[in-house]
Design a protein around this motif. Structure first.
Motif, PDB file in Angstrom:
ATOM      1  N   UNK A  28       0.856  -1.186   0.000  1.00 40.76           N
ATOM      2  CA  UNK A  28       0.000   0.000   0.000  1.00 40.76           C
ATOM      3  C   UNK A  28       0.887   1.229   0.000  1.00 40.76           C
ATOM      4  N   UNK A  29       0.728   2.045  -1.025  1.00 38.81           N
ATOM      5  CA  UNK A  29       1.599   3.203  -1.175  1.00 38.81           C
ATOM      6  C   UNK A  29       1.110   4.375  -0.321  1.00 38.81           C
ATOM      7  N   UNK A  30       1.995   5.323  -0.122  1.00 37.09           N
ATOM      8  CA  UNK A  30       1.669   6.455   0.747  1.00 37.09           C
ATOM      9  C   UNK A  30       0.522   7.287   0.187  1.00 37.09           C
ATOM     10  N   UNK A  31       0.492   7.453  -1.116  1.00 37.38           N
ATOM     11  CA  UNK A  31      -0.582   8.217  -1.756  1.00 37.38           C
ATOM     12  C   UNK A  31      -1.576   7.217  -2.336  1.00 37.38           C
ATOM     13  N   UNK A  32      -2.769   7.244  -1.835  1.00 38.66           N
ATOM     14  CA  UNK A  32      -3.764   6.282  -2.299  1.00 38.66           C
ATOM     15  C   UNK A  32      -5.170   6.798  -2.061  1.00 38.66           C
ATOM     16  N   UNK A  33      -6.085   6.158  -2.735  1.00 41.58           N
ATOM     17  CA  UNK A  33      -7.498   6.353  -2.489  1.00 41.58           C
ATOM     18  C   UNK A  33      -8.057   5.043  -1.932  1.00 41.58           C
ATOM     19  N   UNK A  34      -9.000   5.148  -1.020  1.00 44.18           N
ATOM     20  CA  UNK A  34      -9.771   3.979  -0.572  1.00 44.18           C
ATOM     21  C   UNK A  34     -11.235   4.352  -0.657  1.00 44.18           C
ATOM     22  N   UNK A  35     -11.964   3.634  -1.459  1.00 42.69           N
ATOM     23  CA  UNK A  35     -13.338   4.001  -1.802  1.00 42.69           C
ATOM     24  C   UNK A  35     -14.280   2.831  -1.562  1.00 42.69           C
ATOM     25  N   UNK A  36     -15.553   3.167  -1.505  1.00 41.03           N
ATOM     26  CA  UNK A  36     -16.623   2.171  -1.488  1.00 41.03           C
ATOM     27  C   UNK A  36     -17.496   2.364  -2.727  1.00 41.03           C
ATOM     28  N   UNK A  47     -19.925   4.596  -7.607  1.00 38.20           N
ATOM     29  CA  UNK A  47     -19.123   5.084  -6.490  1.00 38.20           C
ATOM     30  C   UNK A  47     -20.054   5.622  -5.418  1.00 38.20           C
ATOM     31  N   UNK A  48     -19.854   5.164  -4.199  1.00 36.22           N
ATOM     32  CA  UNK A  48     -20.668   5.600  -3.067  1.00 36.22           C
ATOM     33  C   UNK A  48     -19.933   6.654  -2.252  1.00 36.22           C
ATOM     34  N   UNK A  49     -18.676   6.365  -1.924  1.00 37.05           N
ATOM     35  CA  UNK A  49     -17.902   7.269  -1.073  1.00 37.05           C
ATOM     36  C   UNK A  49     -16.426   7.131  -1.411  1.00 37.05           C
ATOM     37  N   UNK A  50     -15.742   8.252  -1.356  1.00 36.62           N
ATOM     38  CA  UNK A  50     -14.339   8.343  -1.771  1.00 36.62           C
ATOM     39  C   UNK A  50     -13.524   8.945  -0.648  1.00 36.62           C
ATOM     40  N   UNK A  51     -12.329   8.374  -0.413  1.00 36.16           N
ATOM     41  CA  UNK A  51     -11.431   8.968   0.580  1.00 36.16           C
ATOM     42  C   UNK A  51     -10.004   8.926   0.060  1.00 36.16           C
ATOM     43  N   UNK A  52      -9.243   9.954   0.390  1.00 36.23           N
ATOM     44  CA  UNK A  52      -7.848  10.005  -0.026  1.00 36.23           C
ATOM     45  C   UNK A  52      -6.936   9.889   1.192  1.00 36.23           C
ATOM     46  N   UNK A  54      -4.773  11.856   2.091  1.00 32.87           N
ATOM     47  CA  UNK A  54      -4.542  13.148   2.767  1.00 32.87           C
ATOM     48  C   UNK A  54      -5.806  13.649   3.473  1.00 32.87           C
ATOM     49  N   UNK A  55      -6.853  12.791   3.540  1.00 29.70           N
ATOM     50  CA  UNK A  55      -8.003  13.128   4.372  1.00 29.70           C
ATOM     51  C   UNK A  55      -9.231  13.667   3.659  1.00 29.70           C
ATOM     52  N   UNK A  56      -9.190  13.816   2.359  1.00 27.21           N
ATOM     53  CA  UNK A  56     -10.355  14.313   1.632  1.00 27.21           C
ATOM     54  C   UNK A  56     -11.396  13.213   1.464  1.00 27.21           C
ATOM     55  N   UNK A  57     -12.662  13.637   1.458  1.00 23.82           N
ATOM     56  CA  UNK A  57     -13.752  12.693   1.221  1.00 23.82           C
ATOM     57  C   UNK A  57     -14.798  13.338   0.323  1.00 23.82           C
ATOM     58  N   UNK A  58     -15.533  12.500  -0.378  1.00 22.18           N
ATOM     59  CA  UNK A  58     -16.752  12.968  -1.013  1.00 22.18           C
ATOM     60  C   UNK A  58     -17.696  11.799  -1.236  1.00 22.18           C
ATOM     61  N   UNK A  59     -18.941  12.129  -1.544  1.00 21.38           N
ATOM     62  CA  UNK A  59     -20.011  11.137  -1.530  1.00 21.38           C
ATOM     63  C   UNK A  59     -20.923  11.282  -2.744  1.00 21.38           C
ATOM     64  N   UNK A  60     -21.554  10.178  -3.088  1.00 23.74           N
ATOM     65  CA  UNK A  60     -22.637  10.236  -4.058  1.00 23.74           C
ATOM     66  C   UNK A  60     -23.789  11.020  -3.446  1.00 23.74           C
ATOM     67  N   UNK A  61     -24.503  11.756  -4.280  1.00 22.09           N
ATOM     68  CA  UNK A  61     -25.617  12.563  -3.788  1.00 22.09           C
ATOM     69  C   UNK A  61     -26.652  11.714  -3.053  1.00 22.09           C
ATOM     70  N   UNK A  62     -26.835  10.489  -3.493  1.00 17.25           N
ATOM     71  CA  UNK A  62     -27.873   9.626  -2.922  1.00 17.25           C
ATOM     72  C   UNK A  62     -27.583   9.207  -1.480  1.00 17.25           C
ATOM     73  N   UNK A  63     -26.338   9.361  -1.019  1.00 17.50           N
ATOM     74  CA  UNK A  63     -26.003   8.916   0.340  1.00 17.50           C
ATOM     75  C   UNK A  63     -25.521  10.061   1.227  1.00 17.50           C
ATOM     76  N   UNK A  64     -25.398  11.260   0.683  1.00 14.97           N
ATOM     77  CA  UNK A  64     -24.927  12.393   1.487  1.00 14.97           C
ATOM     78  C   UNK A  64     -25.828  12.602   2.696  1.00 14.97           C
ATOM     79  N   UNK A  65     -25.192  12.796   3.842  1.00 12.30           N
ATOM     80  CA  UNK A  65     -25.937  13.009   5.064  1.00 12.30           C
ATOM     81  C   UNK A  65     -26.327  11.726   5.778  1.00 12.30           C
TER      82      UNK A  65
END
Length: 118
Positions: A28-36, A47-52, A54-65
């Protein structure tokens, strides 16, 4: 190579919660994404949810909140906390890891079934 093992799926009533876990092992490299991602019967994987790393995240509109992705980099683990589940969340959920070094190296878990009854 990287191996991903998901757990935490199951059957839950609408309005309930589940937490999925995905443990990564291997190179597992230092720079990576781990997603669902998820794939419902007869539908494309989405794509449901994305994480990097360095701590960034974002979500599909259907699951936000309702869904929250988090990760423990020391344990090479990513989580998906799913609250207020709906029948339309029923799908096989897949963990995805992308190593980034000059190019993308992508890996998938075997998937875990989430079924939400109405």
């Amino acid at each position: 190579q990287v191996q991903l093992v998901e757990s935490g799926g199951g059957l839950v009533q609408a309005g309930g919660s589940l937490r999925l876990s995905c443990v990564a092992s291997g190179n597992i490299l230092r720079i990576n994404y781990m997603d669902w991602y998820r794939q419902a019967p007869g539908k494309q994987r989405e794509l449901v949810a994305h994480s990097t790393s360095d701590g960034s995240t974002n979500y599909a509109d259907s699951v936000k909140g309702r869904f929250t992705i988090s990760r423990d980099n020391a344990k090479n683990t990513v989580y998906l906390q799913m609250n207020n589940l709906k029948p339309e969340d029923t799908a096989v959920y897949y963990c995805n890891l992308v190593n980034i070094y000059m190019r993308r190296y992508e890996y998938w878990g075997q998937g875990t079934q989430v079924t939400v009854s109405s």
